[in-house]
Motif scaffolding. Structure first.
Motif, PDB file in Angstrom:
ATOM      1  N   PHE A  10       0.833  -1.215   0.000  1.00 20.31           N
ATOM      2  CA  PHE A  10       0.000   0.000   0.000  1.00 20.31           C
ATOM      3  C   PHE A  10       0.859   1.252   0.000  1.00 20.31           C
ATOM      4  N   LEU A  11       1.933   1.255   0.776  1.00 23.64           N
ATOM      5  CA  LEU A  11       2.775   2.436   0.861  1.00 23.64           C
ATOM      6  C   LEU A  11       3.621   2.641  -0.402  1.00 23.64           C
ATOM      7  N   THR A  12       3.856   1.532  -1.167  1.00 29.38           N
ATOM      8  CA  THR A  12       4.715   1.677  -2.328  1.00 29.38           C
ATOM      9  C   THR A  12       3.926   1.708  -3.625  1.00 29.38           C
ATOM     10  N   ALA A  13       2.800   0.941  -3.719  1.00 28.73           N
ATOM     11  CA  ALA A  13       2.077   0.831  -4.985  1.00 28.73           C
ATOM     12  C   ALA A  13       0.872   1.767  -5.020  1.00 28.73           C
ATOM     13  N   ASP A  14       0.202   1.975  -3.930  1.00 28.20           N
ATOM     14  CA  ASP A  14      -1.022   2.791  -3.923  1.00 28.20           C
ATOM     15  C   ASP A  14      -0.633   4.272  -3.875  1.00 28.20           C
ATOM     16  N   GLY A  15      -1.359   5.092  -4.658  1.00 24.28           N
ATOM     17  CA  GLY A  15      -1.051   6.537  -4.703  1.00 24.28           C
ATOM     18  C   GLY A  15      -1.287   7.191  -3.358  1.00 24.28           C
ATOM     19  N   ARG A  16      -2.370   6.802  -2.672  1.00 22.86           N
ATOM     20  CA  ARG A  16      -2.626   7.392  -1.355  1.00 22.86           C
ATOM     21  C   ARG A  16      -1.556   6.965  -0.354  1.00 22.86           C
ATOM     22  N   GLY A  17      -1.095   5.697  -0.501  1.00 26.57           N
ATOM     23  CA  GLY A  17      -0.083   5.220   0.434  1.00 26.57           C
ATOM     24  C   GLY A  17       1.231   5.944   0.243  1.00 26.57           C
ATOM     25  N   ARG A  18       1.581   6.224  -1.057  1.00 26.29           N
ATOM     26  CA  ARG A  18       2.836   6.931  -1.286  1.00 26.29           C
ATOM     27  C   ARG A  18       2.788   8.359  -0.681  1.00 26.29           C
ATOM     28  N   GLN A  19       1.603   9.015  -0.567  1.00 21.80           N
ATOM     29  CA  GLN A  19       1.503  10.391  -0.006  1.00 21.80           C
ATOM     30  C   GLN A  19       1.423  10.390   1.545  1.00 21.80           C
ATOM     31  N   LEU A  20       1.171   9.205   2.095  1.00 20.49           N
ATOM     32  CA  LEU A  20       0.935   9.157   3.538  1.00 20.49           C
ATOM     33  C   LEU A  20       2.157   9.574   4.370  1.00 20.49           C
TER      34      LEU A  20
END
Length: 608
Positions: free
Chosen positions: A393-403
């Motif tokens: 989630f933190l690497t592939a999802d756009g929201r995860g990368r902004q978290l």
């Protein structure tokens, strides 16, 4: 002897002459005596007549003179005035002397000593002018008629002229003596008249006064008393008081008699005694202020009596009691007013502190409402929903990368909010501490009200200024302290604080009314003498008019529109209770004023 002689002379006088004034009575007595002496001389003269030349003529002169003198005595016995008997005596004496000188062949008879009686008796009995007439007749007869009749020559003329001059001189001296006596009598009459008038005024005053007044001799017997004493004496003793009676006889109450004897002994020793008494036997309860004063003899060395004065001071005592009660009530009110003044300062300072607390609380509530903590909650909830595949989630999802960046920004914002909240909490804490210190200070002063204790004066002044600090700061008043720490005094903390707070409050109002931009208040402490200090409260406000200064500490006097004229008056009373003195000085309107408190370093409560 003198009394018998005067009684014998009075036996020849008529009743009107005996009751005549002293001057007329004295003249009548001299007339009687002169007639008696001259009658004796006539009798001796008649016995010697047979041996004289011209016995018939000389005998006729003697008989006529004796008849004249007897006629004078008869007029004194039946008349009402000594004028006619005196005129008859002087006429017989002058005429008889000159007639005898003409009948006798001896030229020296004109210089006989009896000729001096003519001017002396005539001036005394008839007055200066008629006496001058007889003196001139006698002098002319002695100095001119008789020498010419006898035909004297040489030295006899000189003797005759000298005798005539002596007769006129005797008239002059007699006239001077009579004039001096008349003047002395007139002065005595005026003095007696003035004495009678003053005696009448004094008697009227004593009889009409309500005070008791009396005089007593050395044995305690009454000499004189006014009606007020008689009335009170009847109430106390039950009998009438008369001159000569003992002021406190055996039948008087034992307690009164013993007290009187003790006081009388002191007065007879030359001391003045004064005391207050409230006799229980009076119909109306009264308090008397009694004063006993010694009366000395003319030498001032021996006490011959005493005067007693008594004044009814019942009304004054009742007024003093009411005044004392009012004074105590006023002091109670003043203490309550001081407590109210202190409470006003406390409420004012607490109110300002509560404003700061309210502002801080509002800011805290607003910041908490605007806090970003809900964003943190959303981020943690999002991470919790992807807990199984959090790395993807933190690497592939756009929201995860902004978290991560969002969390970093959020942490920075929360840190700033924390610092701001901590600052407001610190401000809130200081305001609460200020409230606690003000209340604690008020409780501390109230706890020691009415107690004289050693205290540091500068600390008390700082407390008073602290109560007014917010008000002074808001009004732009600059406070200047001119004292050092460590000054110890022994006073009533509450009373002194009450006075200082009142002076500071008055100074604040005077500075506000002045409208000055440079409002300045100076508190000064200085040592006056070894055992006294002076506290000065000085301002550059509106000042005090010279005509208002004497009434400044009078109850009810005020120069303020909404004033009650109570503060400075109760402050002055409180100062007096501490053996202190409150005063004021001002150069006039617009020149400011300085109030000073002079107080002892080690004081005791004044019981006056």
């Amino acid at each position: 002897m003198t009394v018998r002689l005067l009684a014998a002379l009075d036996a020849f006088l008529s009743e009107p002459l005996r009751r005549a004034p002293a001057e007329e009575l004295g003249r009548s007595r001299v007339l009687v005596g002169a007639n008696a002496v001259l009658l004796f001389c006539c009798l001796v003269f008649l016995l010697y007549v047979p041996r004289m030349p011209f016995p018939v003529a000389m005998g006729a002169v003697g008989v006529v003179c004796m008849a004249g003198f007897l006629g004078s005595l008869l007029l004194l016995r039946r008349g009402v005035s000594s004028r006619l008997p005196g005129l008859l005596l002087c006429a017989m004496l002058t005429g008889g002397f000159l007639a005898a000188g003409l009948c006798m062949p001896d030229p020296h008879v004109g210089t006989h000593a009896i000729c001096m009686l003519i001017p002396m008796l005539s001036v005394y009995l008839l007055g200066p002018r008629p006496g001058f007439l007889f003196a001139v007749v006698g002098a002319v007869g002695v100095g001119a008629v008789l020498p010419l009749w006898h035909g004297v020559q040489g030295g006899l003329w000189i003797r005759a002229l000298c005798a005539a001059l002596f007769m006129l001189g005797a008239w002059g001296l007699s006239w001077l003596i009579l004039a001096a006596r008349d003047q002395a009598n007139q002065a005595m009459v005026r003095a007696l008249r003035s004495l009678r008038e003053n005696e009448g005024k004094l008697t009227s005053l004593l009889e009409n006064t309500e005070d008791i007044v009396c005089s007593v001799d050395a044995d305690g017997r009454l000499i004189a008393a006014n009606p007020a004493l008689g009335e009170m004496y009847r109430e106390l003793i039950g009998t009438e008081l008369a001159p000569g009676d003992f002021l406190f006889p055996e039948r008087a109450p034992e307690r009164l008699r013993v007290r009187w004897q003790q006081c009388a002994a002191q007065v007879m020793a030359g001391k003045r005694v004064r005391f207050e008494a409230s006799p229980s036997k009076l119909k109306r309860p009264r308090v008397l202020d009694i004063s006993l004063n010694p009366v000395f003899d003319v030498t001032g060395s021996r006490v011959v009596g005493m005067t007693v004065f008594g004044r009814d001071i019942t009304d004054r005592k009742e007024a003093e009691a009411r005044l004392g009660e009012m004074h105590r009530s006023l002091l109670d009110v003043s203490r309550q007013a001081g407590m109210a003044e202190m409470a006003t300062g406390v409420l004012h300072n607490v109110g300002n502190a509560l404003n700061s607390v309210n502002v801080s609380v509002n800011l805290l509530a607003e910041r908490l409402h605007q806090s970003r903590l809900p964003g943190l909650k959303k981020a943690t909830d999002l991470m919790a929903s992807h807990g199984a595949d959090l790395a993807a989630f933190l690497t592939a999802d756009g929201r995860g990368r902004q978290l991560p960046s969002y969390l970093q920004a959020l942490a920075s914002q929360l840190t700033g909010e924390r610092e701001e909240l901590l600052e407001e909490v610190d401000t809130l804490q200081k305001s609460v501490e200020h409230i606690k210190s003000v209340v604690s200070m008020q409780q501390e002063h109230a706890r020691f009200a009415g107690v004289v204790e050693p205290l540091e004066l500068t600390a008390l002044l700082d407390d008073a200024l602290r109560l007014q600090a917010v008000s002074f700061e808001r009004l732009g008043i600059q406070v200047k302290r001119e004292y050092t720490e460590g000054t110890l005094v022994k006073v009533d903390r509450h009373k002194l604080l009450q006075i200082i707070l009142n002076l500071l409050s008055n100074a604040r109002q005077a500075l506000v009314e002045s409208g000055r931009a440079d409002k300045q208040l100076t508190i000064r402490v200085e040592r006056m003498v070894a055992e006294r200090l002076r506290i000065a409260v000085q301002d550059n406000g509106v000042g005090i008019a010279p005509e208002d200064a004497p009434r400044l500490f009078t109850q009810g006097f005020t120069t303020k529109k909404d004033g009650h004229g109570f503060g400075l008056h109760i402050s002055a009373l409180a100062a007096a209770e501490m053996d202190a003195f409150l005063s004021c000085s001002s150069e006039g309107r617009g020149q400011g004023a300085t109030f000073t408190i002079d107080l002892p370093i080690s004081g005791e409560e004044s019981r006056a």
